[in-house]
Design a protein around this motif. Structure first.
Motif, PDB file in Angstrom:
ATOM      1  N   PRO A  74      -1.063  -3.349   3.617  1.00  0.00           N
ATOM      2  CA  PRO A  74      -1.932  -2.590   3.124  1.00  0.00           C
ATOM      3  C   PRO A  74      -1.543  -0.954   3.562  1.00  0.00           C
ATOM      4  O   PRO A  74      -1.980   0.053   3.475  1.00  0.00           O
ATOM      5  CB  PRO A  74      -3.483  -2.709   3.680  1.00  0.00           C
ATOM      6  N   ALA A  75      -0.237  -0.925   4.300  1.00  0.00           N
ATOM      7  CA  ALA A  75       0.031   0.282   4.965  1.00  0.00           C
ATOM      8  C   ALA A  75      -0.835   0.950   5.766  1.00  0.00           C
ATOM      9  O   ALA A  75      -1.599   0.165   6.640  1.00  0.00           O
ATOM     10  CB  ALA A  75       0.828   1.021   3.799  1.00  0.00           C
ATOM     11  N   ALA A  76      -0.940   2.328   5.392  1.00  0.00           N
ATOM     12  CA  ALA A  76      -1.884   3.067   6.285  1.00  0.00           C
ATOM     13  C   ALA A  76      -3.354   2.627   6.243  1.00  0.00           C
ATOM     14  O   ALA A  76      -4.116   2.604   6.935  1.00  0.00           O
ATOM     15  CB  ALA A  76      -1.683   4.291   6.171  1.00  0.00           C
ATOM     16  N   GLY A 136       0.624  -1.273   0.051  1.00  0.00           N
ATOM     17  CA  GLY A 136       0.072  -0.103  -0.059  1.00  0.00           C
ATOM     18  C   GLY A 136       0.782   1.149  -0.136  1.00  0.00           C
ATOM     19  O   GLY A 136       1.993   1.238  -0.475  1.00  0.00           O
ATOM     20  N   PRO A 137       0.155   2.483   0.335  1.00  0.00           N
ATOM     21  CA  PRO A 137       0.717   3.772   0.202  1.00  0.00           C
ATOM     22  C   PRO A 137       1.968   3.718   0.965  1.00  0.00           C
ATOM     23  O   PRO A 137       2.276   3.424   2.032  1.00  0.00           O
ATOM     24  CB  PRO A 137      -0.248   4.564   0.626  1.00  0.00           C
ATOM     25  N   ASN A 138       3.067   4.474   0.466  1.00  0.00           N
ATOM     26  CA  ASN A 138       4.275   5.026   1.051  1.00  0.00           C
ATOM     27  C   ASN A 138       5.276   3.956   1.105  1.00  0.00           C
ATOM     28  O   ASN A 138       6.644   4.194   1.541  1.00  0.00           O
ATOM     29  CB  ASN A 138       3.902   5.887   2.245  1.00  0.00           C
ATOM     30  N   LEU A 139       4.805   2.953   0.694  1.00  0.00           N
ATOM     31  CA  LEU A 139       6.059   1.855   0.698  1.00  0.00           C
ATOM     32  C   LEU A 139       6.976   1.817  -0.320  1.00  0.00           C
ATOM     33  O   LEU A 139       7.975   1.387  -0.309  1.00  0.00           O
ATOM     34  CB  LEU A 139       5.458   0.292   0.814  1.00  0.00           C
ATOM     35  N   ASN A 140       6.393   2.561  -1.614  1.00  0.00           N
ATOM     36  CA  ASN A 140       7.671   2.914  -2.515  1.00  0.00           C
ATOM     37  C   ASN A 140       8.543   3.872  -1.868  1.00  0.00           C
ATOM     38  O   ASN A 140       9.690   3.959  -2.542  1.00  0.00           O
ATOM     39  CB  ASN A 140       6.740   3.422  -3.765  1.00  0.00           C
ATOM     40  N   ALA A 167       3.335  -2.298  18.866  1.00  0.00           N
ATOM     41  CA  ALA A 167       3.983  -1.365  19.877  1.00  0.00           C
ATOM     42  C   ALA A 167       3.940   0.212  19.400  1.00  0.00           C
ATOM     43  O   ALA A 167       4.798   0.871  20.037  1.00  0.00           O
ATOM     44  CB  ALA A 167       5.642  -1.950  19.793  1.00  0.00           C
ATOM     45  N   ARG A 168       3.259   0.399  18.595  1.00  0.00           N
ATOM     46  CA  ARG A 168       3.235   1.636  18.009  1.00  0.00           C
ATOM     47  C   ARG A 168       1.933   2.564  18.432  1.00  0.00           C
ATOM     48  O   ARG A 168       1.244   1.992  19.506  1.00  0.00           O
ATOM     49  CB  ARG A 168       3.432   1.913  16.479  1.00  0.00           C
ATOM     50  N   GLU A 169       1.601   3.443  17.711  1.00  0.00           N
ATOM     51  CA  GLU A 169       0.447   4.498  18.198  1.00  0.00           C
ATOM     52  C   GLU A 169      -0.902   3.580  18.259  1.00  0.00           C
ATOM     53  O   GLU A 169      -1.039   2.455  17.613  1.00  0.00           O
ATOM     54  CB  GLU A 169       0.109   5.416  17.238  1.00  0.00           C
ATOM     55  N   HIS A 172       3.305  -6.617   8.291  1.00  0.00           N
ATOM     56  CA  HIS A 172       3.683  -5.120   8.412  1.00  0.00           C
ATOM     57  C   HIS A 172       5.458  -5.132   8.711  1.00  0.00           C
ATOM     58  O   HIS A 172       5.665  -6.316   9.582  1.00  0.00           O
ATOM     59  CB  HIS A 172       2.906  -4.629   9.562  1.00  0.00           C
ATOM     60  N   ILE A 173       5.872  -4.198   8.219  1.00  0.00           N
ATOM     61  CA  ILE A 173       7.616  -4.220   8.233  1.00  0.00           C
ATOM     62  C   ILE A 173       7.770  -4.040   9.735  1.00  0.00           C
ATOM     63  O   ILE A 173       8.515  -4.667  10.415  1.00  0.00           O
ATOM     64  CB  ILE A 173       8.069  -3.319   7.233  1.00  0.00           C
ATOM     65  N   SER A 174       7.034  -2.953  10.479  1.00  0.00           N
ATOM     66  CA  SER A 174       7.286  -2.466  11.923  1.00  0.00           C
ATOM     67  C   SER A 174       5.999  -3.380  12.804  1.00  0.00           C
ATOM     68  O   SER A 174       5.216  -3.971  12.211  1.00  0.00           O
ATOM     69  CB  SER A 174       7.133  -1.037  11.969  1.00  0.00           C
ATOM     70  N   ASP A 175       6.603  -3.489  13.928  1.00  0.00           N
ATOM     71  CA  ASP A 175       5.894  -4.047  14.829  1.00  0.00           C
ATOM     72  C   ASP A 175       4.341  -2.956  15.401  1.00  0.00           C
ATOM     73  O   ASP A 175       4.852  -2.256  16.209  1.00  0.00           O
ATOM     74  CB  ASP A 175       6.461  -4.142  16.272  1.00  0.00           C
ATOM     75  N   ILE A 200      13.880   5.912   2.227  1.00  0.00           N
ATOM     76  CA  ILE A 200      13.739   7.252   2.499  1.00  0.00           C
ATOM     77  C   ILE A 200      12.741   7.678   3.800  1.00  0.00           C
ATOM     78  O   ILE A 200      13.268   8.218   4.624  1.00  0.00           O
ATOM     79  CB  ILE A 200      13.215   7.990   1.323  1.00  0.00           C
ATOM     80  N   ARG A 201      11.804   6.953   3.815  1.00  0.00           N
ATOM     81  CA  ARG A 201      10.811   7.139   4.923  1.00  0.00           C
ATOM     82  C   ARG A 201      11.162   6.787   6.213  1.00  0.00           C
ATOM     83  O   ARG A 201      11.491   5.610   6.206  1.00  0.00           O
ATOM     84  CB  ARG A 201       9.386   6.923   4.305  1.00  0.00           C
ATOM     85  N   GLU A 202      11.189   7.273   7.135  1.00  0.00           N
ATOM     86  CA  GLU A 202      11.395   6.967   8.439  1.00  0.00           C
ATOM     87  C   GLU A 202      12.383   5.877   8.827  1.00  0.00           C
ATOM     88  O   GLU A 202      11.931   4.642   9.263  1.00  0.00           O
ATOM     89  CB  GLU A 202      10.155   6.771   9.162  1.00  0.00           C
TER      90      GLU A 202
END
Ligand code: DQA
Length: 144
Positions: A74-76, A8-12, A105-107, A99-102, A16-18
């Motif tokens: 699906p990202a966000a 999904g979005p921003n995985l391209n 443990a996030r918001e 999901h790449i991140s956990d 660069i991102r975070e």
């Protein structure tokens, strides 16, 4: 066996991102990890990324009759999209969420996953390896 991997979005923007959250490897690196894993397992893989929800819905619908399984990050849209959930339910193709991140443990808002309701399993927090784990999970599921 044919597996569709949807991002999904921003995985391209990986690399660069975070980078503190998603690492410094790029989207191209991710496609290489997935392709190598598929080749090693004798699986046909198509890798798709899009930033627009409706295009992802169209892609899921078009997978009907063409793919045996779906790996989806699906990202966000994970946390908002009933449309992607409904598309996965509509085609009834076995799907695994990644999901790449956990995310656990996030918001707070990342604790909700609509898409998970249509997935047989979820892998989160394993970086790019999560995609390979998801592929293996699908292979096991489809062979049984
Ligand atoms: C993500 C987690 C989501 O919460 C976030 O919106 C993303 C990426 C992950 O891979 O960790 O864009 O799906």
């Amino acid at each position: 066996m044919k597996i569709l991997v949807i991002n999904g979005p921003n995985l391209n923007m990986l690399g660069i991102r975070e980078p503190g959250i998603y690492g410094s490897e790029t989207y191209e690196d991710l496609t290489r990890v997935i392709t190598d894993a598929a080749v090693g397992r004798g699986v046909d893989v198509e890798i798709f990324q899009h930033n627009h929800e409706g295009v992802i819905v169209d892609k899921i619908q078009s997978a009907l009759g063409k793919f045996d399984g779906i790996v989806i990050n699906p990202a966000a849209y994970t946390h908002t999209s009933v449309a992607i959930l409904d598309a996965l339910k509509a085609v009834s193709i076995p799907a695994v969420e990644v999901h790449i991140s956990d995310v656990s443990a996030r918001e707070e808002f990342r604790q909700i996953s609509y898409v998970r309701l249509a997935c047989i399993d979820t892998f989160a927090g394993f970086g790019f390896d999560g995609y390979v784990m998801a592929m293996d999970r699908l292979i096991t599921h489809l062979k049984n």
